[in-house]
Design a protein around this motif. Structure first.
Motif, PDB file in Angstrom:
ATOM      1  N   ALA A   4       0.818  -1.204   0.000  1.00  0.00           N
ATOM      2  CA  ALA A   4       0.000   0.000   0.000  1.00  0.00           C
ATOM      3  C   ALA A   4       0.860   1.266   0.000  1.00  0.00           C
ATOM      4  O   ALA A   4       0.413   2.317  -0.451  1.00  0.00           O
ATOM      5  CB  ALA A   4      -0.937   0.003   1.205  1.00  0.00           C
ATOM      6  N   LYS A   5       2.072   1.180   0.492  1.00  0.00           N
ATOM      7  CA  LYS A   5       2.941   2.350   0.562  1.00  0.00           C
ATOM      8  C   LYS A   5       3.747   2.569  -0.721  1.00  0.00           C
ATOM      9  O   LYS A   5       4.377   3.605  -0.874  1.00  0.00           O
ATOM     10  CB  LYS A   5       3.902   2.218   1.739  1.00  0.00           C
ATOM     11  N   LEU A   6       3.724   1.595  -1.651  1.00  0.00           N
ATOM     12  CA  LEU A   6       4.495   1.721  -2.884  1.00  0.00           C
ATOM     13  C   LEU A   6       3.735   2.548  -3.906  1.00  0.00           C
ATOM     14  O   LEU A   6       2.501   2.494  -3.985  1.00  0.00           O
ATOM     15  CB  LEU A   6       4.801   0.345  -3.468  1.00  0.00           C
ATOM     16  N   SER A   7       4.492   3.285  -4.710  1.00  0.00           N
ATOM     17  CA  SER A   7       3.869   4.057  -5.790  1.00  0.00           C
ATOM     18  C   SER A   7       3.512   3.107  -6.929  1.00  0.00           C
ATOM     19  O   SER A   7       3.949   1.958  -6.976  1.00  0.00           O
ATOM     20  CB  SER A   7       4.829   5.135  -6.303  1.00  0.00           C
ATOM     21  N   LEU A   8       2.729   3.598  -7.868  1.00  0.00           N
ATOM     22  CA  LEU A   8       2.327   2.782  -9.008  1.00  0.00           C
ATOM     23  C   LEU A   8       3.541   2.333  -9.815  1.00  0.00           C
ATOM     24  O   LEU A   8       3.626   1.176 -10.241  1.00  0.00           O
ATOM     25  CB  LEU A   8       1.354   3.569  -9.901  1.00  0.00           C
ATOM     26  N   THR A   9       4.500   3.231  -9.981  1.00  0.00           N
ATOM     27  CA  THR A   9       5.722   2.896 -10.716  1.00  0.00           C
ATOM     28  C   THR A   9       6.490   1.789 -10.002  1.00  0.00           C
ATOM     29  O   THR A   9       6.969   0.843 -10.633  1.00  0.00           O
ATOM     30  CB  THR A   9       6.618   4.142 -10.869  1.00  0.00           C
ATOM     31  N   GLU A  10       6.596   1.902  -8.693  1.00  0.00           N
ATOM     32  CA  GLU A  10       7.299   0.875  -7.912  1.00  0.00           C
ATOM     33  C   GLU A  10       6.565  -0.464  -7.979  1.00  0.00           C
ATOM     34  O   GLU A  10       7.193  -1.524  -8.066  1.00  0.00           O
ATOM     35  CB  GLU A  10       7.449   1.333  -6.467  1.00  0.00           C
ATOM     36  N   LEU A  11       5.245  -0.424  -7.956  1.00  0.00           N
ATOM     37  CA  LEU A  11       4.463  -1.661  -8.051  1.00  0.00           C
ATOM     38  C   LEU A  11       4.665  -2.334  -9.410  1.00  0.00           C
ATOM     39  O   LEU A  11       4.816  -3.554  -9.492  1.00  0.00           O
ATOM     40  CB  LEU A  11       2.970  -1.380  -7.834  1.00  0.00           C
ATOM     41  N   ARG A  12       4.703  -1.541 -10.473  1.00  0.00           N
ATOM     42  CA  ARG A  12       4.925  -2.110 -11.807  1.00  0.00           C
ATOM     43  C   ARG A  12       6.330  -2.687 -11.919  1.00  0.00           C
ATOM     44  O   ARG A  12       6.527  -3.729 -12.550  1.00  0.00           O
ATOM     45  CB  ARG A  12       4.683  -1.047 -12.874  1.00  0.00           C
ATOM     46  N   ARG A  13       7.295  -2.020 -11.328  1.00  0.00           N
ATOM     47  CA  ARG A  13       8.664  -2.524 -11.339  1.00  0.00           C
ATOM     48  C   ARG A  13       8.734  -3.846 -10.581  1.00  0.00           C
ATOM     49  O   ARG A  13       9.367  -4.809 -11.032  1.00  0.00           O
ATOM     50  CB  ARG A  13       9.607  -1.488 -10.706  1.00  0.00           C
ATOM     51  N   LEU A  14       8.052  -3.899  -9.440  1.00  0.00           N
ATOM     52  CA  LEU A  14       8.010  -5.124  -8.642  1.00  0.00           C
ATOM     53  C   LEU A  14       7.313  -6.244  -9.425  1.00  0.00           C
ATOM     54  O   LEU A  14       7.769  -7.390  -9.430  1.00  0.00           O
ATOM     55  CB  LEU A  14       7.285  -4.868  -7.322  1.00  0.00           C
ATOM     56  N   GLN A  15       6.232  -5.908 -10.098  1.00  0.00           N
ATOM     57  CA  GLN A  15       5.510  -6.897 -10.895  1.00  0.00           C
ATOM     58  C   GLN A  15       6.422  -7.474 -11.975  1.00  0.00           C
ATOM     59  O   GLN A  15       6.448  -8.677 -12.200  1.00  0.00           O
ATOM     60  CB  GLN A  15       4.281  -6.259 -11.541  1.00  0.00           C
ATOM     61  N   SER A  16       7.176  -6.622 -12.629  1.00  0.00           N
ATOM     62  CA  SER A  16       8.093  -7.072 -13.667  1.00  0.00           C
ATOM     63  C   SER A  16       9.147  -8.014 -13.092  1.00  0.00           C
ATOM     64  O   SER A  16       9.472  -9.043 -13.682  1.00  0.00           O
ATOM     65  CB  SER A  16       8.753  -5.874 -14.325  1.00  0.00           C
ATOM     66  N   ARG A  17       9.671  -7.658 -11.929  1.00  0.00           N
ATOM     67  CA  ARG A  17      10.683  -8.505 -11.284  1.00  0.00           C
ATOM     68  C   ARG A  17      10.087  -9.859 -10.894  1.00  0.00           C
ATOM     69  O   ARG A  17      10.740 -10.894 -11.041  1.00  0.00           O
ATOM     70  CB  ARG A  17      11.259  -7.801 -10.058  1.00  0.00           C
ATOM     71  N   VAL A  18       8.842  -9.863 -10.398  1.00  0.00           N
ATOM     72  CA  VAL A  18       8.184 -11.111 -10.008  1.00  0.00           C
ATOM     73  C   VAL A  18       7.970 -11.997 -11.235  1.00  0.00           C
ATOM     74  O   VAL A  18       8.235 -13.199 -11.200  1.00  0.00           O
ATOM     75  CB  VAL A  18       6.854 -10.826  -9.274  1.00  0.00           C
ATOM     76  N   GLU A  19       7.483 -11.409 -12.334  1.00  0.00           N
ATOM     77  CA  GLU A  19       7.264 -12.182 -13.554  1.00  0.00           C
ATOM     78  C   GLU A  19       8.568 -12.768 -14.081  1.00  0.00           C
ATOM     79  O   GLU A  19       8.611 -13.917 -14.528  1.00  0.00           O
ATOM     80  CB  GLU A  19       6.594 -11.308 -14.610  1.00  0.00           C
ATOM     81  N   THR A  20       9.649 -11.989 -14.027  1.00  0.00           N
ATOM     82  CA  THR A  20      10.952 -12.472 -14.468  1.00  0.00           C
ATOM     83  C   THR A  20      11.412 -13.635 -13.602  1.00  0.00           C
ATOM     84  O   THR A  20      11.907 -14.645 -14.104  1.00  0.00           O
ATOM     85  CB  THR A  20      11.992 -11.333 -14.416  1.00  0.00           C
ATOM     86  N   GLU A  21      11.223 -13.526 -12.287  1.00  0.00           N
ATOM     87  CA  GLU A  21      11.633 -14.596 -11.368  1.00  0.00           C
ATOM     88  C   GLU A  21      10.794 -15.859 -11.588  1.00  0.00           C
ATOM     89  O   GLU A  21      11.317 -16.975 -11.550  1.00  0.00           O
ATOM     90  CB  GLU A  21      11.507 -14.126  -9.916  1.00  0.00           C
TER      91      GLU A  21
END
Length: 124
Positions: A4-21
């Motif tokens: 909830a504290k992450l920005s939209l950009t940070e969430l998208r970056r995290l999503q990309s990292r999760v998909e890559t992993e």
């Protein structure tokens, strides 16, 4: 980590990292499994291609491809079907027995009455 504290950009970056992993781990698991199967086949004196190629020769049938499958021609749609069931109070209202049940059929069945009593040929 509080999402909830992450920005939209940070969430998208995290999503990309999760998909890559996920892709990396999936590929790794696939490679490990392939090595295990190759080792098991080698222990039996076979190669993986021998094992996969012999599936059809051992009597196991493969699913035919979509092009080779024989399919029935599509049924012609000639409009509405004749009513198989008639409303108990209004014989002008009918139901073919296909598709979603009309509310009057649902109500009839809820009263523990048999559907056969509603058949148009029963002459009610």
């Amino acid at each position: 980590m509080e999402l909830a504290k992450l920005s939209l950009t940070e969430l998208r970056r995290l999503q990309s990292r999760v998909e890559t992993e996920i892709r990396r781990r999936s590929d790794s698991a696939r490679r490990d499994l392939l090595k295990k199967v190759q080792k098991m086949a080698a222990e039996e004196g076979l190669s993986l291609s021998d094992l996969l190629g012999s599936a059809s020769s051992t009597g196991e049938e493969k699913q035919p491809s979509a092009a080779k499958r024989k399919t029935k021609p599509a049924a012609k749609k000639n409009g509405t079907l004749p009513a198989k069931y008639r409303h108990p109070e209004n014989p002008a209202v009918g139901w073919s027995g296909r598709g979603r049940k009309p509310q009057w059929v649902i109500d009839w069945l809820a009263q523990d009455k048999p559907l056969a009593e509603l058949e148009a040929s029963a002459g009610k």
